[in-house]
Enzyme design. Structure first.
Site, PDB file in Angstrom:
ATOM      1  N   CYS A  23      12.204  80.500  70.707  1.00  0.00           N
ATOM      2  CA  CYS A  23      11.835  81.117  69.901  1.00  0.00           C
ATOM      3  C   CYS A  23      12.516  81.590  68.717  1.00  0.00           C
ATOM      4  O   CYS A  23      13.697  81.361  68.598  1.00  0.00           O
ATOM      5  CB  CYS A  23      11.259  82.532  70.534  1.00  0.00           C
ATOM      6  SG  CYS A  23      10.298  82.649  71.958  1.00  0.00           S
ATOM      7  N   GLY A  50       9.813  77.747  67.223  1.00  0.00           N
ATOM      8  CA  GLY A  50       8.513  78.093  68.159  1.00  0.00           C
ATOM      9  C   GLY A  50       7.199  77.973  67.375  1.00  0.00           C
ATOM     10  O   GLY A  50       7.150  78.467  66.454  1.00  0.00           O
ATOM     11  N   ASN A 124      14.277  86.024  71.689  1.00  0.00           N
ATOM     12  CA  ASN A 124      14.776  84.809  71.681  1.00  0.00           C
ATOM     13  C   ASN A 124      15.810  84.561  72.817  1.00  0.00           C
ATOM     14  O   ASN A 124      16.693  85.128  73.052  1.00  0.00           O
ATOM     15  CB  ASN A 124      15.353  84.148  70.429  1.00  0.00           C
ATOM     16  CG  ASN A 124      15.944  82.774  70.390  1.00  0.00           C
ATOM     17  OD1 ASN A 124      16.777  82.520  69.641  1.00  0.00           O
ATOM     18  ND2 ASN A 124      15.272  82.001  71.060  1.00  0.00           N
ATOM     19  N   GLY A 125      15.381  83.567  73.704  1.00  0.00           N
ATOM     20  CA  GLY A 125      16.236  83.307  75.068  1.00  0.00           C
ATOM     21  C   GLY A 125      15.547  83.337  76.060  1.00  0.00           C
ATOM     22  O   GLY A 125      14.167  83.439  76.288  1.00  0.00           O
ATOM     23  N   TYR A 270      20.453  69.663  67.673  1.00  0.00           N
ATOM     24  CA  TYR A 270      19.290  69.505  67.414  1.00  0.00           C
ATOM     25  C   TYR A 270      18.590  70.566  67.191  1.00  0.00           C
ATOM     26  O   TYR A 270      17.645  70.621  66.230  1.00  0.00           O
ATOM     27  CB  TYR A 270      18.580  68.858  68.834  1.00  0.00           C
ATOM     28  CG  TYR A 270      16.993  68.761  68.645  1.00  0.00           C
ATOM     29  CD1 TYR A 270      16.316  67.969  67.720  1.00  0.00           C
ATOM     30  CD2 TYR A 270      16.240  69.661  69.439  1.00  0.00           C
ATOM     31  CE1 TYR A 270      14.818  67.788  67.858  1.00  0.00           C
ATOM     32  CE2 TYR A 270      14.924  69.523  69.239  1.00  0.00           C
ATOM     33  CZ  TYR A 270      14.354  68.846  68.382  1.00  0.00           C
ATOM     34  OH  TYR A 270      12.791  68.653  68.448  1.00  0.00           O
TER      35      TYR A 270
END
Ligand code: SF4
Length: 508
Positions: A23, A50, A124-125, A270
């Protein structure tokens, strides 16, 4: 390519996802600014993190409004929806699903009641002790009492659990600080109530989170690229274990948990945008250096270095610089076809990778190619690329990968594949080369990758390469995307969901 519902995704091949980020989060406190639009552009810059759903919550000091839906930021929001989001505080979220399926009720920001107001939260995570948190919530509610808020409405994410756990008496900053020691795994939160913006990061700092300054306010975001797009200047990283509180009195910070930095090395390989900086290091410079290192470790006689677009580009530039072999563009990626919601016909679907990548025959015909990619997950994409390049007339195809073999799943917010699906678990490098049809294959060494990030090895998470997970994992049955759906279905401790990690794949 085609999803389960027959529509297209951004993946190059059906069923062959690249590593998917968990995210992107954004938050802004800026009286006098159009915070909804700042958040919109911030999310736009974080779209790569995301693409399943997007949402923005705003507050004018008295009331929180949320607008969220499935789809890309540009599909979810328009001028009309943004104009309804008034106020001077906002948080935003772009979602790729980790815990909890990709459905509307799991979109973020989540909303939850508090004794004296409302809380909105973007995450996020991925947490690894979700089951424990369910038990904690049930214990607080006296076990049998029905769930409230988003959980009652079908939200099955760890984020909804955290939101529900913040429904305690007293100051929200205190509630967040009291909850942080109970959360295990990766979290970067942007949180707001009616008057205040909060940002919190797990003590390992697994996912990135940065603080920026506007003329009239503050911004927090997953990546520095999101600060750049809204004109905010970079101030510093949010420290691992830190809680930041921003309101009309200004910014206050507390180090809630002792930092034990373990930043995700894959962000450098990446995940993050190349124009982002993490821990002071340019992501693009890291990737170019990984390419240089690859050239030193795995030289080959060839005529042209080409990237698998777009993620292989910086490493391909580095490989070309170091090797002296010319760099060229051998394939063109259609950046937009994968972002349509129109179902492809059967004829179109059969084109496979050609729907996304088109070889430049006049450039590659008769050439000995070095093809640079960032990682190999299942190997299907690389096999399709090699075949396509040979059909276009390449004389030789040598594949070079700017990360070591991926052998372990990620439980901290990146969706690779299950252990059994990772090609590097069943085959050695020569076997993988044969499997994908390449003349040769070379992976960067682990040390070469880490040195390219310029970060101390001890301060990076590299579990997907080594199996050394910096945050201990629970029983495999308590992990996986569907952990809360299973719990809801009344199967605590039941066997793993088909989409969750196989039993025994978590190292002791
Ligand atoms: S396991 Fe891999 S992808 Fe996941 S946080 Fe660690 S380094 Fe990043």
């Amino acid at each position: 390519m085609a999803r389960g519902d027959g529509r297209l995704t951004h993946d190059l091949l059906p069923g062959e996802k690249g590593p998917q980020d968990s995210c992107g989060v954004f938050g802004v406190f800026a009286p006098g600014e159009d915070v909804a639009k700042l958040t919109y552009y911030g999310l736009y810059a974080l779209q790569h993190r995301g693409q399943e759903s997007a949402g923005i919550a705003t507050s004018d000091g008295e009331q929180i409004l949320v607008y969220k839906d499935m789809g890309l930021v540009s599909q979810v929001f328009d001028e009309t929806s943004l104009s309804t989001l008034q106020g001077h505080i906002a948080i935003g979220h772009a979602r790729y699903s980790t815990t909890g399926g990709s459905i509307w009720s799991n979109a973020q920001p989540t909303l939850g009641p508090r004794p004296e107001g409302t809380v909105a939260l973007a995450h996020n995570g991925n947490l690894v002790n979700t089951r424990e948190l369910v038990d904690m919530l049930e214990a607080r509610r006296g076990g049998a009492r029905a769930p409230k808020g988003e959980i009652a409405r079908g939200n099955t994410t760890d984020t909804a659990l955290v939101t529900a756990l913040l429904d305690v008496e007293g100051d929200l900053a205190r509630a967040i600080a009291d909850l942080m020691p109970h959360l295990r795994g990766a979290y970067c939160f942007t949180i707001m109530d009616e008057t205040t913006l909060y940002a919190a990061r797990d003590p390992q700092g697994i996912r990135p989170l940065v603080l920026g300054r506007l003329d009239r306010g503050w911004v927090v975001a997953s990546e520095t690229a999101a600060l750049d797009i809204c004109g905010a200047s970079f101030v510093r990283e949010v420290a691992p274990g830190e809680l930041i509180v921003i309101d009309e009195q200004g910014l206050r910070s507390s180090q809630v948990l002792e930092p034990r930095p373990k930043g995700c090395v894959f962000e450098y390989v990446y995940l993050a945008r190349p124009d982002t900086r993490i821990a002071g290091r340019s992501v693009n410079a890291s990737r170019v250096e990984m390419g240089r290192q690859l050239a030193r470790e795995h030289p080959v006689e060839a005529d042209l270095v080409i990237p698998t677009p777009e993620s292989g580009t910086p490493a391909a530039i580095g490989y070309a610089q170091e090797s002296g072999i010319p760099y060229g563009q051998g394939m063109v990626k259609n950046a937009y076809v994968g972002r349509t919601f129109i179902q492809p016909s059967q004829t179109i679907r059969q084109l496979g990778i050609r729907l996304k990548l088109n070889p430049l025959k006049e450039i590659i015909a008769g050439k000995r190619l070095v093809v640079i990619d960032d990682s190999i997950v299942r190997g299907n994409t690389q096999r399709a690329v090699v075949r396509m390049l040979r059909e276009a007339g390449a004389a030789e195809v040598h594949v070079r990968i700017s990360s070591p073999p991926v052998r372990w799943p990620c439980y901290y917010g990146i969706d690779f594949a299950s252990r059994a699906e990772l090609i590097a678990n069943g085959l050695d490098t020569d076997e993988i080369a044969r499997s994908i049809g390449a003349d040769s294959l070379g992976y960067i060494s682990f040390d070469g990758m880490v040195e390219s990030t310029e970060q101390p090895a001890g301060e990076l998470c590299s579990a997907c390469f080594t199996g050394q997970y910096p945050v201990p994992l629970p029983d495999p049955r308590a992990l996986g995307k569907s952990v809360l759906e299973q719990k809801k279905a009344g199967a605590p401790g039941a066997g793993p969901h088909p989409a969750s990690p196989e039993k025994n794949e978590v190292p002791a």
